[in-house]
Design a protein around this motif. Structure first.
Motif, PDB file in Angstrom:
ATOM      1  N   GLN A   1       0.802  -1.070  -0.154  1.00  0.00           N
ATOM      2  CA  GLN A   1       0.117   0.105  -0.050  1.00  0.00           C
ATOM      3  C   GLN A   1       0.773   1.106   0.074  1.00  0.00           C
ATOM      4  N   LYS A   2       0.180   2.474  -0.338  1.00  0.00           N
ATOM      5  CA  LYS A   2       0.878   3.874  -0.496  1.00  0.00           C
ATOM      6  C   LYS A   2       0.805   4.112   1.128  1.00  0.00           C
ATOM      7  N   PRO A   3       1.367   5.004   1.771  1.00  0.00           N
ATOM      8  CA  PRO A   3       2.771   5.697   1.353  1.00  0.00           C
ATOM      9  C   PRO A   3       3.503   4.273   1.359  1.00  0.00           C
TER      10      PRO A   3
ATOM     11  N   ASP B   1     -14.784  14.456   6.218  1.00  0.00           N
ATOM     12  CA  ASP B   1     -14.297  13.838   7.437  1.00  0.00           C
ATOM     13  C   ASP B   1     -13.570  12.473   7.344  1.00  0.00           C
ATOM     14  N   VAL B   2     -12.148  12.348   6.910  1.00  0.00           N
ATOM     15  CA  VAL B   2     -11.463  11.311   6.958  1.00  0.00           C
ATOM     16  C   VAL B   2     -11.081  10.665   8.070  1.00  0.00           C
ATOM     17  N   PHE B   3     -11.045  11.330   9.184  1.00  0.00           N
ATOM     18  CA  PHE B   3     -10.531  10.908  10.568  1.00  0.00           C
ATOM     19  C   PHE B   3     -11.334   9.944  11.199  1.00  0.00           C
TER      20      PHE B   3
ATOM     21  N   GLY C   1     -12.925   7.394   9.949  1.00  0.00           N
ATOM     22  CA  GLY C   1     -12.566   6.179   9.328  1.00  0.00           C
ATOM     23  C   GLY C   1     -10.911   5.933   9.237  1.00  0.00           C
ATOM     24  N   GLN C   2     -10.120   6.728   9.525  1.00  0.00           N
ATOM     25  CA  GLN C   2      -8.833   6.541   9.695  1.00  0.00           C
ATOM     26  C   GLN C   2      -8.304   7.618  10.682  1.00  0.00           C
ATOM     27  N   PRO C   3      -8.581   7.196  12.086  1.00  0.00           N
ATOM     28  CA  PRO C   3      -8.224   8.152  13.284  1.00  0.00           C
ATOM     29  C   PRO C   3      -6.852   8.390  13.332  1.00  0.00           C
TER      30      PRO C   3
ATOM     31  N   ASP D   1      -0.293  11.364   2.986  1.00  0.00           N
ATOM     32  CA  ASP D   1      -1.548  10.374   2.751  1.00  0.00           C
ATOM     33  C   ASP D   1      -2.347  10.580   1.651  1.00  0.00           C
ATOM     34  N   LEU D   2      -2.468  12.015   1.107  1.00  0.00           N
ATOM     35  CA  LEU D   2      -3.386  12.180   0.004  1.00  0.00           C
ATOM     36  C   LEU D   2      -2.826  12.761  -1.406  1.00  0.00           C
ATOM     37  N   GLY D   3      -1.922  13.689  -0.752  1.00  0.00           N
ATOM     38  CA  GLY D   3      -1.170  14.392  -2.015  1.00  0.00           C
ATOM     39  C   GLY D   3      -0.133  13.647  -2.825  1.00  0.00           C
ATOM     40  N   ILE D   4       0.283  12.588  -2.119  1.00  0.00           N
ATOM     41  CA  ILE D   4       1.104  11.309  -2.722  1.00  0.00           C
ATOM     42  C   ILE D   4       0.460  10.850  -3.785  1.00  0.00           C
ATOM     43  N   HIS D   5      -0.959  10.722  -4.087  1.00  0.00           N
ATOM     44  CA  HIS D   5      -1.891  10.348  -4.993  1.00  0.00           C
ATOM     45  C   HIS D   5      -1.815  11.310  -6.153  1.00  0.00           C
ATOM     46  N   THR D   6      -2.102  12.533  -5.619  1.00  0.00           N
ATOM     47  CA  THR D   6      -2.324  13.704  -6.641  1.00  0.00           C
ATOM     48  C   THR D   6      -1.037  13.997  -7.446  1.00  0.00           C
TER      49      THR D   6
ATOM     50  N   SER E   1      -6.243  20.154  -0.087  1.00  0.00           N
ATOM     51  CA  SER E   1      -6.738  20.521   1.036  1.00  0.00           C
ATOM     52  C   SER E   1      -7.750  19.658   1.745  1.00  0.00           C
ATOM     53  N   TYR E   2      -7.763  19.360   3.102  1.00  0.00           N
ATOM     54  CA  TYR E   2      -8.783  18.916   3.585  1.00  0.00           C
ATOM     55  C   TYR E   2      -9.375  19.868   4.548  1.00  0.00           C
ATOM     56  N   ALA E   3      -9.348  21.117   4.319  1.00  0.00           N
ATOM     57  CA  ALA E   3      -9.796  22.310   5.315  1.00  0.00           C
ATOM     58  C   ALA E   3     -10.677  23.030   4.523  1.00  0.00           C
TER      59      ALA E   3
ATOM     60  N   ASN F   1     -15.428   5.763  -6.575  1.00  0.00           N
ATOM     61  CA  ASN F   1     -14.445   6.228  -7.596  1.00  0.00           C
ATOM     62  C   ASN F   1     -13.054   5.486  -7.284  1.00  0.00           C
ATOM     63  N   ILE F   2     -12.699   5.377  -5.912  1.00  0.00           N
ATOM     64  CA  ILE F   2     -11.498   4.752  -5.497  1.00  0.00           C
ATOM     65  C   ILE F   2     -11.794   3.473  -5.517  1.00  0.00           C
ATOM     66  N   GLN F   3     -12.944   2.921  -5.064  1.00  0.00           N
ATOM     67  CA  GLN F   3     -13.164   1.536  -4.978  1.00  0.00           C
ATOM     68  C   GLN F   3     -13.123   0.756  -6.273  1.00  0.00           C
TER      69      GLN F   3
END
Ligand code: NAD
Ligand code: 89Y
Length: 343
Positions: free
Chosen positions: A95-97, A158-160, A162-164, A176-181, A229-231, A288-290
């Motif tokens: 898995q990434k990262p 809210d990704v936290f 599911g993935q605290p 976590d996410l920018g790695i994909h972008t 951004s997640y904000a 989309n991810i699935q």
């Protein structure tokens, strides 16, 4: 044709998608699972009817009986598990990262190369239907040679919940996410010469950065912006869509929210719906991810059969991972960072 047999390590939040996808993939089946948390092991074992269950990866490999391992743990486990897999000469998906550091990632690639086993990073975002549609438009020369791009992922989702663990890491959105972008930017506009980045944390309840803006100089001369951004609170939540703008010598392309792709060139403008399929086990907005999880795992099997390198092989992913490390370095020093010297 015989099926490749696989073992999955790490039965957490995201692994459930991987298990569903393995059920759909032609040419592979999961024969054993492993998790050090007995509760997760039993939940996934019961849900997918897997009898062979292990609390310890060493015991799993000692018993063997599989051709590949699918490592779906969080990053701390990636290097030891990939190296364990190489020692047992078993092909690995990780898995990434990919790793905590670029030097770890390089060691993992070397271990698998020396053992003569394939290694693929589960970098699935480039396999999303809308991203594949953008790649195809460029391959069809729909906008000529691209000279500018923007790859944007801005969300308030809210990704936290599911993935605290994401709230507790010193590094958050780029890793976590920018790695994909960043991987999508490479996939669409090619490898990168230098990167400049700025980061900030807006959400006071988390430890790492939740906003990043990056400027990339691609080797072919294009310039791109990767902003994540997640904000960002919007009237219509786009999670988990990556929006893309590309300007080329013969036209332009816009991948807009709602999976709408507009291509403009000498023939005029046309809009195509590039929505992902909703697979039987998928749920919105994650579909989309699935779907991309299914696509990358089918690609894993196809390339194993051909004996060919995977699109997101370990060595390919070093170039994406270097961008992650360089982005943090650039943000800390307020300087552009040269990627070539890191690889
Ligand atoms: P999680 O914490 O929910 O699950 C990880 C599981 O691995 C846990 O059950 C844990 O007990 C187990 N584990 C950890 N180390 C282990 C070891 N050495 N041996 C056996 N079991 C071990 O985490 P998650 O949210 O499912 O994330 C897992 C990975 O998936 C992360 O690297 C994350 O970045 C990635 N992820 C990828 C995507 C994607 O689209 N590609 C999406 C979400 C998460
Ligand atoms: O972990 C992340 C990923 O890889 O895709 C989305 C995510 O689940 C949250 O940012």
């Amino acid at each position: 044709m015989t099926n490749f047999k696989g073992a999955l390590i790490g039965c957490g939040f995201f692994a459930v998608n991987q298990m569903h996808a393995w059920n759909d993939v032609e040419g592979a089946e999961i024969v054993a699972i492993c998790d050090r948390d007995p509760e997760r092991l039993d939940i996934v074992g019961e849900q997918f009817g897997i009898e062979r269950r292990y609390a310890d990866a060493e015991a799993l490999f000692s018993d063997g009986g599989f051709d590949f391992v699918d490592i779906a743990t969080t990053v701390q486990g990636h290097r030891p598990l990939v190296e364990l897999s190489a020692r047992h000469r078993v092909a690995a998906i990780c898995q990434k990262p990919f790793a905590k550091t670029l030097s770890d990632a390089k060691a993992m690639v070397k271990a698998c190369r020396d053992a003569g086993v394939p290694l693929m990073v589960h970098e699935n975002f480039r396999w999303q239907t809308p991203i594949q549609a953008v790649r195809k438009a460029l391959d069809d020369n729909a906008i000529g040679t691209p000279f500018w791009g923007r790859f944007s992922f801005r969300s308030g989702y809210d990704v936290f919940s599911g993935q605290p663990y994401l709230a507790e890491q010193d590094r958050f959105i780029i890793e976590d996410l920018g790695i994909h972008t960043l991987d999508i930017a490479r996939y669409i506009l090619g490898d990168v010469r230098t990167i400049t980045a700025r980061t900030r944390r807006v959400n006071p309840k988390i430890k790492g950065e939740d906003v990043a803006t990056m400027l990339l100089d691609h080797e072919d001369g294009a310039t791109s912006i990767v902003d994540v951004s997640y904000a960002t609170k919007l009237s219509s939540e786009p999670f988990p869509e990556t929006l893309i703008e590309l300007d080329g010598t013969g036209g332009s392309l816009r991948l807009r929210q709602g999976y709408q792709l507009e291509v403009t060139n000498a023939l005029g403008s046309r809009n195509v719906d590039v929505s992902p399929q909703l697979l039987s086990w998928a749920s919105r907005p994650w579909h989309n991810i699935q779907e991309s999880v299914y696509a990358i795992q089918q690609h894993w099997v196809a390339q194993l059969r051909r004996g060919a390198e995977h699109s997101t092989s370990g060595s390919d992913n070093l170039k994406t991972f270097a961008l992650v490390e360089a982005a943090y370095d650039s943000a800390a020093r307020h300087q552009a960072v040269d990627i070539g010297v890191m690889l």
